[in-house]
Design a protein around this motif. Structure first.
Motif, PDB file in Angstrom:
ATOM      1  N   ARG A  73       2.757  -4.513   6.756  1.00 35.81           N
ATOM      2  CA  ARG A  73       2.779  -4.408   8.212  1.00 35.81           C
ATOM      3  C   ARG A  73       1.491  -5.030   8.754  1.00 35.81           C
ATOM      4  O   ARG A  73       0.450  -4.969   8.122  1.00 35.81           O
ATOM      5  CB  ARG A  73       2.871  -2.949   8.677  1.00 35.81           C
ATOM      6  CG  ARG A  73       4.123  -2.208   8.205  1.00 35.81           C
ATOM      7  CD  ARG A  73       5.367  -2.738   8.879  1.00 35.81           C
ATOM      8  NE  ARG A  73       6.544  -1.950   8.507  1.00 35.81           N
ATOM      9  CZ  ARG A  73       7.347  -2.243   7.497  1.00 35.81           C
ATOM     10  NH1 ARG A  73       7.092  -3.319   6.747  1.00 35.81           N
ATOM     11  NH2 ARG A  73       8.405  -1.482   7.241  1.00 35.81           N
ATOM     12  N   LEU A  75      -1.098  -4.631  11.674  1.00 40.30           N
ATOM     13  CA  LEU A  75      -1.528  -3.634  12.642  1.00 40.30           C
ATOM     14  C   LEU A  75      -2.629  -4.204  13.538  1.00 40.30           C
ATOM     15  O   LEU A  75      -3.308  -5.170  13.177  1.00 40.30           O
ATOM     16  CB  LEU A  75      -2.049  -2.385  11.925  1.00 40.30           C
ATOM     17  CG  LEU A  75      -1.134  -1.791  10.851  1.00 40.30           C
ATOM     18  CD1 LEU A  75      -1.827  -0.621  10.169  1.00 40.30           C
ATOM     19  CD2 LEU A  75       0.194  -1.349  11.456  1.00 40.30           C
ATOM     20  N   PHE A  77      -6.100  -3.099  15.793  1.00 35.39           N
ATOM     21  CA  PHE A  77      -7.101  -2.087  16.054  1.00 35.39           C
ATOM     22  C   PHE A  77      -8.126  -2.634  17.055  1.00 35.39           C
ATOM     23  O   PHE A  77      -8.388  -3.838  17.074  1.00 35.39           O
ATOM     24  CB  PHE A  77      -7.835  -1.685  14.770  1.00 35.39           C
ATOM     25  CG  PHE A  77      -6.982  -0.961  13.775  1.00 35.39           C
ATOM     26  CD1 PHE A  77      -6.342  -1.652  12.761  1.00 35.39           C
ATOM     27  CD2 PHE A  77      -6.814   0.416  13.853  1.00 35.39           C
ATOM     28  CE1 PHE A  77      -5.556  -0.990  11.844  1.00 35.39           C
ATOM     29  CE2 PHE A  77      -6.037   1.089  12.935  1.00 35.39           C
ATOM     30  CZ  PHE A  77      -5.391   0.380  11.931  1.00 35.39           C
ATOM     31  N   ALA A  88      -7.954   5.546   9.850  1.00 40.16           N
ATOM     32  CA  ALA A  88      -6.789   5.526  10.745  1.00 40.16           C
ATOM     33  C   ALA A  88      -5.563   4.900  10.106  1.00 40.16           C
ATOM     34  O   ALA A  88      -4.469   4.973  10.674  1.00 40.16           O
ATOM     35  CB  ALA A  88      -7.140   4.761  12.024  1.00 40.16           C
ATOM     36  N   LEU A  89      -5.715   4.286   8.925  1.00 34.27           N
ATOM     37  CA  LEU A  89      -4.617   3.530   8.316  1.00 34.27           C
ATOM     38  C   LEU A  89      -3.397   4.391   8.047  1.00 34.27           C
ATOM     39  O   LEU A  89      -2.263   4.008   8.344  1.00 34.27           O
ATOM     40  CB  LEU A  89      -5.104   2.871   7.025  1.00 34.27           C
ATOM     41  CG  LEU A  89      -4.097   1.953   6.324  1.00 34.27           C
ATOM     42  CD1 LEU A  89      -3.814   0.741   7.190  1.00 34.27           C
ATOM     43  CD2 LEU A  89      -4.637   1.505   4.968  1.00 34.27           C
ATOM     44  N   GLU A  92      -1.453   5.134  11.254  1.00 34.10           N
ATOM     45  CA  GLU A  92      -0.780   3.968  11.803  1.00 34.10           C
ATOM     46  C   GLU A  92       0.429   3.565  10.960  1.00 34.10           C
ATOM     47  O   GLU A  92       1.474   3.193  11.484  1.00 34.10           O
ATOM     48  CB  GLU A  92      -1.762   2.796  11.901  1.00 34.10           C
ATOM     49  CG  GLU A  92      -2.830   2.960  12.958  1.00 34.10           C
ATOM     50  CD  GLU A  92      -2.254   2.924  14.355  1.00 34.10           C
ATOM     51  OE1 GLU A  92      -1.244   2.241  14.573  1.00 34.10           O
ATOM     52  OE2 GLU A  92      -2.798   3.605  15.231  1.00 34.10           O
ATOM     53  N   GLN A  96       5.559   3.560  10.705  1.00 28.71           N
ATOM     54  CA  GLN A  96       6.239   2.280  10.531  1.00 28.71           C
ATOM     55  C   GLN A  96       6.884   2.111   9.157  1.00 28.71           C
ATOM     56  O   GLN A  96       7.482   1.075   8.890  1.00 28.71           O
ATOM     57  CB  GLN A  96       5.246   1.136  10.762  1.00 28.71           C
ATOM     58  CG  GLN A  96       4.605   1.145  12.143  1.00 28.71           C
ATOM     59  CD  GLN A  96       3.830  -0.128  12.414  1.00 28.71           C
ATOM     60  OE1 GLN A  96       4.212  -1.203  11.985  1.00 28.71           O
ATOM     61  NE2 GLN A  96       2.742  -0.004  13.144  1.00 28.71           N
ATOM     62  N   GLN A 357      -5.759   7.693  18.961  1.00 32.48           N
ATOM     63  CA  GLN A 357      -4.472   8.000  18.344  1.00 32.48           C
ATOM     64  C   GLN A 357      -3.420   8.319  19.404  1.00 32.48           C
ATOM     65  O   GLN A 357      -2.246   8.018  19.223  1.00 32.48           O
ATOM     66  CB  GLN A 357      -4.636   9.157  17.356  1.00 32.48           C
ATOM     67  CG  GLN A 357      -5.436   8.778  16.117  1.00 32.48           C
ATOM     68  CD  GLN A 357      -5.615   9.951  15.160  1.00 32.48           C
ATOM     69  OE1 GLN A 357      -6.725  10.284  14.802  1.00 32.48           O
ATOM     70  NE2 GLN A 357      -4.544  10.569  14.762  1.00 32.48           N
ATOM     71  N   SER A 360      -2.232   5.003  20.664  1.00 33.79           N
ATOM     72  CA  SER A 360      -1.371   4.383  19.664  1.00 33.79           C
ATOM     73  C   SER A 360      -0.006   5.057  19.625  1.00 33.79           C
ATOM     74  O   SER A 360       1.031   4.399  19.521  1.00 33.79           O
ATOM     75  CB  SER A 360      -2.044   4.463  18.289  1.00 33.79           C
ATOM     76  OG  SER A 360      -1.209   3.935  17.298  1.00 33.79           O
ATOM     77  N   GLU A 364       3.681   3.430  20.395  1.00 36.36           N
ATOM     78  CA  GLU A 364       4.795   3.497  19.446  1.00 36.36           C
ATOM     79  C   GLU A 364       6.042   4.051  20.116  1.00 36.36           C
ATOM     80  O   GLU A 364       7.165   3.581  19.886  1.00 36.36           O
ATOM     81  CB  GLU A 364       4.389   4.358  18.247  1.00 36.36           C
ATOM     82  CG  GLU A 364       5.466   4.474  17.166  1.00 36.36           C
ATOM     83  CD  GLU A 364       5.781   3.143  16.534  1.00 36.36           C
ATOM     84  OE1 GLU A 364       6.917   2.985  16.065  1.00 36.36           O
ATOM     85  OE2 GLU A 364       4.915   2.247  16.541  1.00 36.36           O
TER      86      GLU A 364
END
Length: 466
Positions: A73, A75, A77, A88-89, A92, A96, A357, A360, A364
């Motif tokens: 994926r 991403l 940031f 944070a991986l 995130e 997904q 977060q 994010s 999403e």
């Protein structure tokens, strides 16, 4: 003694090993072998022999997890700090992945600046696929330092030999098509196994998917680079006959070009030579870290925990003595933010930066709402409704394949005549949702009763949300 970089490729019937040696900081191939094996015992025996017995000091071994056993994926940031990205991986990626995040091991490549933010290529490998591969090397008594993901590992190893183009990896396990820009895959496709049987079956799939990859990246006319046991000269010629540039990468051993079959394992040997600071994918971490590295990691974690505890105690004491009221107020606000966040996103497991977060998570949710057709003019549901409304009622049409992307919609089916196809195209072009309706294929069936067609609809881009 020169350092050795060893690439190892194991499929169901063959063991392939390539060795490169470091010469003044430059890795050069010195050997490449392929051997059949009948069972696991013979595999382990030949594996030890192929690398020259017990590992030497400084040896670095690399292998690749098949693309079908992992997920990649891209991403975005707002920061490039590696520690923050690492923290944070998991959050995130979890939203997904089609499988639980705890069933995978994740890693990421170095962030690249992109329009005020940073794009990060992230990958998650299935633990159930990583475990048996790691156990094979442990049973052979060989330390596997690098476990990358195909086709990223191949692109990294061949970075010095490939121009921007389409890397086609045709191995026994799978066929992948990757769009490689500046030495790194920017997107890729895992082709169905059935399409890799013959040149006649594979070429149309490659051309179709290559066109989609290039169109999405705003590129066109990029060359094909073919590697692997399926990269036969006949396939190269079949692609060239379609008017595209195709070739097998020029990688030599002792002045002679390597066979296509050996190019993936040679790429792995060169991948092993890339320093860790360059941050390619590597699933040898966490539960799959090398035992010596795992011990060092545990000691480091204990030391870090002690230091963190002392630091926290010192900071807490200073805050209590000097700013007790403000500290209490700040902590209360933080707890309230965490409480609200958990209420809105009850499935969240890791909380690092609540405002970030939260943003994010909202993004999403917006993406999911578009996917199901909520509040989006060009959602799949809205597109289907518009096509149904615009199709002439007097024409009989049968749609057998409908493929949606944010930029285009591809329809395949059959109708009664060529004139009917033209009417369909003109009717769809009158829609405010479509910029163009292009008939990319139309041919009469063998019995003459119907006309098979393919139409590509270019979507009009919506204005970005404020």
């Amino acid at each position: 003694m020169a350092k050795r970089f060893i690439g190892i490729d194991i499929d169901s019937r063959h063991l392939r090993v390539a060795i490169a040696a470091s010469d003044k900081g430059q890795a050069t191939l010195v050997s490449a072998t392929s051997q059949p094996y009948a069972d696991r015992e013979e595999l382990l025996q030949k594996l030890r022999k192929a690398v020259g017995g017990p590992p030497r000091y400084g040896d670095r071994l690399a292998a690749a997890l098949p693309a079908g056993e992992g997920f990649a994926r891209w991403l975005s940031f707002p920061f490039a700090d590696l520690k923050k990205i690492e923290a944070a991986l998991s959050f995130e990626l979890s939203a997904q992945l089609p499988v639980p995040e705890e069933d995978c091991t994740a890693d990421f490549q170095k962030p690249l600046a992109a329009g005020g933010a940073f794009t990060v290529a992230a990958a998650a490998g299935r633990n159930e696929a990583i475990r048996p591969l790691v156990e094979t090397f442990e049973e052979a008594g060989l330390p596997l330092q690098v476990l990358d993901l195909a086709p990223f590992a191949y692109a990294a190893g061949l970075r010095g030999a490939l121009a921007d183009g389409l890397l086609v990896s045709l191995t026994e396990a799978e066929t992948t098509l990757a769009l490689v820009l500046e030495g790194r895959p920017s997107s890729y496709r895992l082709l169905p196994a059935a399409s890799g049987g013959t040149e006649q079956g594979l070429v149309p799939s490659l051309l179709r998917e290559a066109s989609a990859l290039q169109r999405a990246a705003g590129r066109d006319g990029l060359p094909f680079h073919l590697i692997g046991s399926g990269a036969a000269p006949a396939l190269v010629e079949a692609l060239r006959a379609e008017g595209v540039e195709a070739a097998i990468p020029d990688l030599s051993l002792e002045g002679r070009p390597l066979e296509p079959e050996m190019l993936p394992v040679a790429a792995l040997a060169l991948r092993a030579a890339i320093p860790e600071k360059e941050r390619e994918f590597n699933f040898r971490k966490g539960a799959f870290a090398l035992s010596s590295e795992w011990s060092a990691l545990k000691n480091g974690l204990i030391a870090a925990a002690v230091l963190l505890t002392l630091s926290a105690a010192s900071l807490a004491g200073a805050a209590y003595l000097n700013y007790s009221h403000k500290a209490d107020r700040t902590e209360g606000l933080k707890q309230e933010m965490v409480r609200v966040y958990k209420k809105v996103f009850p499935k969240a497991k890791t909380i690092v930066d609540v405002p970030l977060q939260m943003q994010s998570g909202i993004s999403e949710l917006r993406k999911r709402s578009r996917t199901i057709g909520a509040a989006a003019q060009s959602s799949p549901l809205a597109i289907l409704q518009e096509i149904s409304r615009k199709l002439p009622e007097e024409i009989t049409i049968d749609i057998r394949d409908w493929n949606y992307s944010p930029e285009t919609v591809r329809m395949e089916g059959h109708t009664t005549s060529f004139d009917a196809i033209n009417q369909i195209s003109k009717s769809l072009e009158q829609s405010p949702l479509f910029h163009e309706a292009q008939i990319s294929d139309a041919k009469m069936s063998l019995d003459g009763r119907r006309v098979d067609f393919r139409i590509t609809l270019a979507l009009i881009k919506e204005k970005a949300e404020q």
